[in-house]
Design a protein around this motif. Structure first.
Motif, short mmCIF file in Angstrom:
data_model
loop_
_atom_site.label_atom_id
_atom_site.label_comp_id
_atom_site.label_asym_id
_atom_site.label_seq_id
_atom_site.Cartn_x
_atom_site.Cartn_y
_atom_site.Cartn_z
N SER A 264 -2.62 -11.48 -10.40
CA SER A 264 -3.38 -12.16 -9.34
C SER A 264 -3.91 -11.09 -8.39
O SER A 264 -3.41 -10.92 -7.28
CB SER A 264 -2.48 -13.11 -8.55
N GLU A 265 -4.93 -10.36 -8.84
CA GLU A 265 -5.36 -9.18 -8.09
C GLU A 265 -5.73 -9.49 -6.64
O GLU A 265 -5.43 -8.73 -5.72
CB GLU A 265 -6.52 -8.47 -8.79
N SER A 266 -6.41 -10.62 -6.45
CA SER A 266 -6.84 -10.94 -5.10
C SER A 266 -5.64 -11.19 -4.18
O SER A 266 -5.60 -10.71 -3.04
CB SER A 266 -7.74 -12.18 -5.14
N ALA A 267 -4.67 -11.94 -4.69
CA ALA A 267 -3.47 -12.20 -3.89
C ALA A 267 -2.65 -10.93 -3.69
O ALA A 267 -2.06 -10.73 -2.62
CB ALA A 267 -2.61 -13.27 -4.55
N ILE A 268 -2.63 -10.06 -4.67
CA ILE A 268 -1.86 -8.81 -4.53
C ILE A 268 -2.45 -7.97 -3.40
O ILE A 268 -1.75 -7.54 -2.48
CB ILE A 268 -1.88 -7.99 -5.83
N GLY B 126 -4.61 -8.98 -1.04
CA GLY B 126 -4.57 -9.73 0.22
C GLY B 126 -3.18 -9.75 0.83
O GLY B 126 -3.01 -9.64 2.04
#
Lengths: 325, 324
Positions: A59-63, A65
């Motif tokens: 989950s690149e965006s969550a990582i 963010g």
């Protein structure tokens, strides 16, 4: 001085940060149990435990963010995005959030975040896994970008990146992890925005970063056999960018070629060429050249791929074409 | 919702005053936008006041809030000075970010108000990070994260819910479902039906729905959620059903919804509902209402005068805070 690999230099820097500062933790895909997809964090989970070495979902965006939020709340996260190709999934968090929070809050928030990632091609990984986007990130005010070429710089820049209170993209080239070099036992660090002259020469300036520095050095060797002495400059960081060192060299040699693994169209090399001609036009004996990655998606075939990325002979040929040297 | 037996007059006045302050502040913002004193995008919170006030009044001062771009109401409910907020809206040096942020990007880090965020869904990953820092430090604050029904179709929403649940992070995911993402009704954007809170099931997050027009109901649900989160049981999801009385932004002519629908919801105006409830129950009297209206009117008028009389930022501000 002991000689170690670039991977070992990074491990040293990361361990040092984990040992010295409770606020530091590392988060990313497969950094723990899997031991890191490029083995930089191998052994870390056993030594520091799951609270400091956090395996994440894909989950690149969550990582990213989550790293930005944790940084804004006073921690010092080191986030690993497995390769720079996957950073595209986190562009919103990197460009709209990490790079903007300090400015939009007028300095109320700080984002001391290191995003380590793996850049570059040459491993026959095909079009989606062979790209070099560090130049894109370097165009964003609010981000820093480092791209070391040897173990000494990797450790020195990583120390600075972790100490710094700004978000920084730390781009490690996939083909450089095994590069060996001397690293002193005594503590040192390298400021951001300070290029290094890797080889002195008075006939032509070669400007590069990351793996292209090695291409430039090999090209300089070939040129020397022809009686042409190239000065090789390793930018080390793309933002901040040390134009002074570049311009000083160009004023001396009168010729410059920029070598970059990324695509020629819209690449960071174009930015360097612009700045060189803007600031040193009167000192130039000819056009400023570029040797870049071919403007194609990287092919899988090894035969085809060998034509995609800059090669030392290509640099020699371009210098002959531009300057008759 | 029934009025709780222990609701005192002082608390009732506090809730009423905050809601009315937001309403009057936003009405003034609307006028100032139309007269050209506020520029850019300006998203009014009119109609949703009960949510910001009900939820934020349940927090401790050291809890975090992070929200979306319709953020004036949350900022005021958190106690940001209306003068400072209005100055930011007008791009003045006295604004919360010296005019660098604007209406969509209000920050007051001392009050743990961690920003309005203007990319739909972008604040959700940030909320997980704030919560992770709390957990790392072994503290017991919580993160109240507001977002709208538009955000639930972003990947960042699902990534963040998963991460928060898996790591047991202290986040209250607070959905303000005003039925429209800009001009598109949830019926055209959401495959699982209108009850969005059920999507929290997929991540094992306890969830509930509440009437977002009822400040006391919102407060009660938020208190229960916070109690659970503070004991370390991980995130909770609340969906508050509400309605945006005005357009998506001030410039929105609202072609996409009919006036009857707006009227129907306006009949459930959260401020009127509360006012009636308080008077019927004898907690407030009409003199109290008038007194609050007077105070609020004065505060808004002072905020406008202050902002209007403030200077624009000097050019030195243009690149001072890009890097530390």
């Amino acid at each position: 001085m002991p000689e170690i690999t670039l991977r070992e230099a990074l491990k040293l820097g990361l361990r040092e940060a984990l040992d010295c500062d409770d606020r530091v933790f590392i988060m990313g895909e497969d950094i723990g149990l899997f031991q890191g997809s490029y083995a930089v964090t191998s052994g870390f989970l056993d030594d520091y435990g799951p609270d400091r070495i956090k395996d994440t979902p894909i989950s690149e965006s969550a990582i990213v963010g989550c790293g930005v939020g944790a940084a804004a709340a006073g921690l010092k996260p080191i986030v690993e995005i497995m390769t720079i190709n996957f950073m595209l999934l986190a562009m919103d968090q990197i460009v709209n959030h990490a790079a903007k929070l300090r400015y939009m809050s007028d300095g109320q928030l700080e984002v001391p975040l290191v995003i380590r990632t793996v850049t570059g091609g040459g491993g026959q990984l095909g079009a989606t896994h062979s790209q070099s986007f560090e130049g894109w990130f370097a165009s964003v005010p609010g981000l820093y970008v480092a791209a070391p070429s040897d173990p000494y710089d990797a450790l020195g820049l990583l120390r600075t990146a972790i100490d710094d209170n700004n978000p920084i993209i730390f781009a490690e080239h996939a083909k450089l992890y095994q590069v060996r070099g001397e690293v002193p036992d005594e503590y040192y660090s390298i400021p951001l925005g300070k290029a290094k002259i890797k080889r002195a020469g008075s006939d032509v300036t070669l400007v590069a970063y990351s793996r292209a520095v090695h291409t430039a050095l090999e090209a300089a060797g070939l040129l020397s056999e022809k009686g042409v002495e190239a000065e090789v400059i390793d930018l080390r960081t793309l933002r901040p960018l040390d134009m002074n060192t570049v311009l000083e060299s160009v004023r001396n040699t009168g010729r410059a070629v920029v070598i970059e693994e990324g695509w020629k169209t819209g690449g960071f090399a174009g930015e360097l060429v612009s700045r060189i001609q803007e600031e040193a036009f009167d000192d130039l004996d000819g056009p400023v050249g570029r040797v870049c990655g071919l403007d194609v998606p990287a092919p899988y075939s090894g035969r085809l791929e060998s034509k995609v990325f800059p090669e030392p002979q290509g640099v020699v040929n371009e210098i002959e074409r531009l300057y008759g040297l | 919702m029934k009025v709780p037996a222990n609701l005192g007059k002082e608390e009732a006045i506090g809730l009423y005053e905050q809601m009315l302050l937001i309403r009057r502040f936003e009405e003034q913002s609307d006028r100032l936008y139309k007269s050209g004193k506020i520029k850019g995008f300006c998203h009014l919170y009119i109609g949703q006041e009960a949510i910001a006030v009900g939820a934020i009044s349940s927090l401790r001062p050291d809890d975090y809030i992070i929200t979306h771009y319709r953020d004036h109401g949350h900022a005021l409910a958190r106690g940001m000075d209306p003068k400072v907020v209005m100055s930011e809206l007008m791009g003045k040096v006295t604004g919360s970010s010296r005019g660098l942020g604007g209406s969509m990007h209000l920050f007051d880090v001392e009050k743990r108000f961690m920003g309005g965020h203007a990319i739909v869904g972008g604040q959700l990953p940030l909320a997980t990070g704030l919560a992770m820092a709390i957990k790392h430090k072994k503290d017991d604050q919580i993160v109240l994260c507001f977002f709208g029904d538009g955000a639930v179709n972003e990947g960042e929403f699902h990534e963040s819910m998963n991460l928060a649940s898996m790591w047991g992070l202290p986040v209250l995911f607070f959905l303000e479902n005003n039925l429209y993402g800009m001009g598109t009704h949830v019926d055209f954007t959401r495959s699982g039906g209108r009850e969005i809170y059920t999507s929290a099931d997929a991540y094992g997050i306890p969830a509930t729905q509440v009437d977002g027009m009822d400040v006391l109901a919102v407060q009660e649900v938020t208190r229960q959620a916070i109690q659970r989160i503070r004991t370390g049981e991980g995130p909770v999801f609340v969906e508050a059903m509400c309605y945006r009385f005005r357009g998506h932004s001030v410039q929105d002519p609202m072609f996409y919804r009919d006036k009857e629908e707006v009227k129907k919801w306006e009949a459930r105006d959260p401020i009127n509902i509360f006012e009636q409830m308080m008077i019927n129950d004898g907690i407030l009297e009409s003199e109290d209402i008038q007194e609050v209206a007077k105070c609020v009117g004065q505060a808004v008028s002072e905020a406008v005068d202050f902002a209007d009389g403030s200077d624009e930022p000097g050019f030195e501000a243009i690149d001072q805070n890009i890097y530390s």
